[in-house]
Design a protein around this motif. Structure first.
Motif, PDB file in Angstrom:
ATOM      1  N   ILE A   1       0.900  -1.302   0.010  1.00 32.65           N
ATOM      2  CA  ILE A   1      -0.005   0.111   0.194  1.00 32.65           C
ATOM      3  C   ILE A   1       0.726   1.411  -0.128  1.00 32.65           C
ATOM      4  O   ILE A   1       0.670   2.039  -0.659  1.00 32.65           O
ATOM      5  CB  ILE A   1      -0.818   0.058   1.181  1.00 32.65           C
ATOM      6  CG1 ILE A   1      -1.993  -1.115   0.868  1.00 32.65           C
ATOM      7  CG2 ILE A   1      -1.645   1.238   1.480  1.00 32.65           C
ATOM      8  CD1 ILE A   1      -2.914  -1.455   2.265  1.00 32.65           C
ATOM      9  N   PHE A   2       1.884   1.309   0.911  1.00 31.54           N
ATOM     10  CA  PHE A   2       2.568   2.309   0.768  1.00 31.54           C
ATOM     11  C   PHE A   2       3.645   2.450  -0.611  1.00 31.54           C
ATOM     12  O   PHE A   2       3.926   3.714  -0.860  1.00 31.54           O
ATOM     13  CB  PHE A   2       3.797   2.350   2.017  1.00 31.54           C
ATOM     14  CG  PHE A   2       3.321   2.616   3.293  1.00 31.54           C
ATOM     15  CD1 PHE A   2       2.731   3.740   3.664  1.00 31.54           C
ATOM     16  CD2 PHE A   2       3.410   1.970   4.584  1.00 31.54           C
ATOM     17  CE1 PHE A   2       2.041   4.141   4.856  1.00 31.54           C
ATOM     18  CE2 PHE A   2       2.956   1.995   5.684  1.00 31.54           C
ATOM     19  CZ  PHE A   2       2.316   3.301   5.867  1.00 31.54           C
TER      20      PHE A   2
ATOM     21  N   GLY B   1      10.189  13.590  -7.760  1.00 29.03           N
ATOM     22  CA  GLY B   1      11.105  12.933  -6.957  1.00 29.03           C
ATOM     23  C   GLY B   1      11.187  13.492  -5.463  1.00 29.03           C
ATOM     24  O   GLY B   1      11.523  12.838  -4.374  1.00 29.03           O
ATOM     25  N   VAL B   2      11.460  14.815  -5.429  1.00 29.91           N
ATOM     26  CA  VAL B   2      11.521  15.528  -4.031  1.00 29.91           C
ATOM     27  C   VAL B   2      10.439  15.048  -3.191  1.00 29.91           C
ATOM     28  O   VAL B   2      10.783  14.648  -1.918  1.00 29.91           O
ATOM     29  CB  VAL B   2      11.805  17.047  -4.257  1.00 29.91           C
ATOM     30  CG1 VAL B   2      11.599  17.579  -2.875  1.00 29.91           C
ATOM     31  CG2 VAL B   2      13.026  17.250  -4.863  1.00 29.91           C
ATOM     32  N   PHE B   3       9.074  15.285  -3.696  1.00 30.01           N
ATOM     33  CA  PHE B   3       8.228  14.947  -2.905  1.00 30.01           C
ATOM     34  C   PHE B   3       7.926  13.403  -2.661  1.00 30.01           C
ATOM     35  O   PHE B   3       7.605  13.010  -1.440  1.00 30.01           O
ATOM     36  CB  PHE B   3       6.841  15.298  -3.598  1.00 30.01           C
ATOM     37  CG  PHE B   3       6.448  17.028  -3.356  1.00 30.01           C
ATOM     38  CD1 PHE B   3       5.652  17.213  -2.161  1.00 30.01           C
ATOM     39  CD2 PHE B   3       6.680  18.159  -4.328  1.00 30.01           C
ATOM     40  CE1 PHE B   3       5.433  18.597  -1.894  1.00 30.01           C
ATOM     41  CE2 PHE B   3       6.602  19.072  -3.889  1.00 30.01           C
ATOM     42  CZ  PHE B   3       5.734  19.468  -2.942  1.00 30.01           C
TER      43      PHE B   3
ATOM     44  N   VAL C   1      10.705   9.128   3.473  1.00 32.67           N
ATOM     45  CA  VAL C   1      11.308   9.240   4.577  1.00 32.67           C
ATOM     46  C   VAL C   1      10.191   9.508   5.791  1.00 32.67           C
ATOM     47  O   VAL C   1      10.408   8.978   6.933  1.00 32.67           O
ATOM     48  CB  VAL C   1      12.168  10.543   4.473  1.00 32.67           C
ATOM     49  CG1 VAL C   1      12.497  11.030   5.982  1.00 32.67           C
ATOM     50  CG2 VAL C   1      13.389  10.333   3.785  1.00 32.67           C
ATOM     51  N   SER C   2       9.205  10.179   5.514  1.00 35.80           N
ATOM     52  CA  SER C   2       8.053  10.360   6.581  1.00 35.80           C
ATOM     53  C   SER C   2       7.551   9.117   6.887  1.00 35.80           C
ATOM     54  O   SER C   2       7.340   8.663   8.082  1.00 35.80           O
ATOM     55  CB  SER C   2       6.999  11.366   5.897  1.00 35.80           C
ATOM     56  OG  SER C   2       7.410  12.489   5.533  1.00 35.80           O
ATOM     57  N   VAL C   3       7.318   8.279   5.833  1.00 41.32           N
ATOM     58  CA  VAL C   3       6.830   6.914   6.413  1.00 41.32           C
ATOM     59  C   VAL C   3       7.603   5.878   7.023  1.00 41.32           C
ATOM     60  O   VAL C   3       7.344   5.623   8.080  1.00 41.32           O
ATOM     61  CB  VAL C   3       6.190   5.959   4.965  1.00 41.32           C
ATOM     62  CG1 VAL C   3       5.987   4.726   5.118  1.00 41.32           C
ATOM     63  CG2 VAL C   3       5.205   6.846   4.279  1.00 41.32           C
TER      64      VAL C   3
ATOM     65  N   LEU D   1       6.938   4.626  10.805  1.00 46.17           N
ATOM     66  CA  LEU D   1       6.810   3.199  11.140  1.00 46.17           C
ATOM     67  C   LEU D   1       7.897   2.923  12.198  1.00 46.17           C
ATOM     68  O   LEU D   1       7.380   2.060  13.123  1.00 46.17           O
ATOM     69  CB  LEU D   1       7.316   2.406   9.637  1.00 46.17           C
ATOM     70  CG  LEU D   1       6.322   2.202   8.517  1.00 46.17           C
ATOM     71  CD1 LEU D   1       6.904   1.723   7.601  1.00 46.17           C
ATOM     72  CD2 LEU D   1       4.927   1.666   9.258  1.00 46.17           C
ATOM     73  N   ALA D   2       8.878   3.726  12.463  1.00 48.32           N
ATOM     74  CA  ALA D   2       9.845   3.608  13.342  1.00 48.32           C
ATOM     75  C   ALA D   2       9.164   3.983  14.581  1.00 48.32           C
ATOM     76  O   ALA D   2       9.554   3.243  15.682  1.00 48.32           O
ATOM     77  CB  ALA D   2      11.167   4.445  13.019  1.00 48.32           C
ATOM     78  N   ILE D   3       8.613   5.049  14.792  1.00 50.19           N
ATOM     79  CA  ILE D   3       7.898   5.710  15.813  1.00 50.19           C
ATOM     80  C   ILE D   3       6.947   4.542  16.345  1.00 50.19           C
ATOM     81  O   ILE D   3       6.633   4.118  17.479  1.00 50.19           O
ATOM     82  CB  ILE D   3       7.110   6.944  15.626  1.00 50.19           C
ATOM     83  CG1 ILE D   3       8.475   7.911  15.648  1.00 50.19           C
ATOM     84  CG2 ILE D   3       6.163   7.207  16.828  1.00 50.19           C
ATOM     85  CD1 ILE D   3       7.768   9.371  15.071  1.00 50.19           C
TER      86      ILE D   3
END
Length: 152
Positions: A14-15, A37-39, A45-47, A51-53
């Motif tokens: 899904i991601f 590409g930047v977006f 990176v946000s995902v 996920l790490a949090i």
């Protein structure tokens, strides 16, 4: 355990799909692969951060579990709880496959000492079958450790 892997794989798909749609959508709007590409990179990176949090919060929740929470855990949750517990105690922890493990669920290592754990979260007494399995696991893991040492 197989269900958990399928769930994680579907979340990753899904991601990935959202990332592709985002990049193509931004390219369609801006006609610039650089901006798309930047977006896309910002989204990626946000995902990863989210996920790490989430994974860290799950670990902290497991670490804080008391007997009431442990009594409500599934076998897999209990195993993950034990992994964190033994890691906090300084052990290197290896989980075994769900099949072909001869009853071992965790293999702990600390200061040249190997400990085999069979995790059971029963409300009744453990039967002879579980004892036989863990004894088989000890023999199996001892052979694995010796074989690994010889191959070094």
């Amino acid at each position: 355990m197989a269900k958990r892997k399928k769930k994680n794989e579907s979340i990753e798909e899904i991601f990935g799909i959202v990332l592709v749609i985002l990049i193509l959508g931004i390219y369609y709007l801006t006609k610039s692969w650089t901006i798309a590409g930047v977006f896309g990179g910002i989204y990626f990176v946000s995902v990863l951060i989210i996920l790490a949090i989430v994974a860290n919060k799950r670990k902290e929740r497991l670490r804080a579990s008391g007997i009431t929470e442990i009594d409500k855990m599934s076998g897999l949750q209990f195993e993950k709880f034990l992994v964190l517990l033994f890691q906090d105690l300084g052990y290197s922890v290896k989980t075994t496959p769900t099949t072909g493990d001869f009853g071992a669920d965790l293999v702990l290592n600390k200061v040249n000492r190997t400990i085999v754990v069979q995790a059971k979260r029963y409300s009744k007494s453990v039967g002879i079958k579980a004892i036989q399995e863990v004894l088989s696991a000890v023999v199996y893991c001892k052979i694995e450790v010796q074989t690994s040492a010889k191959n070094l």
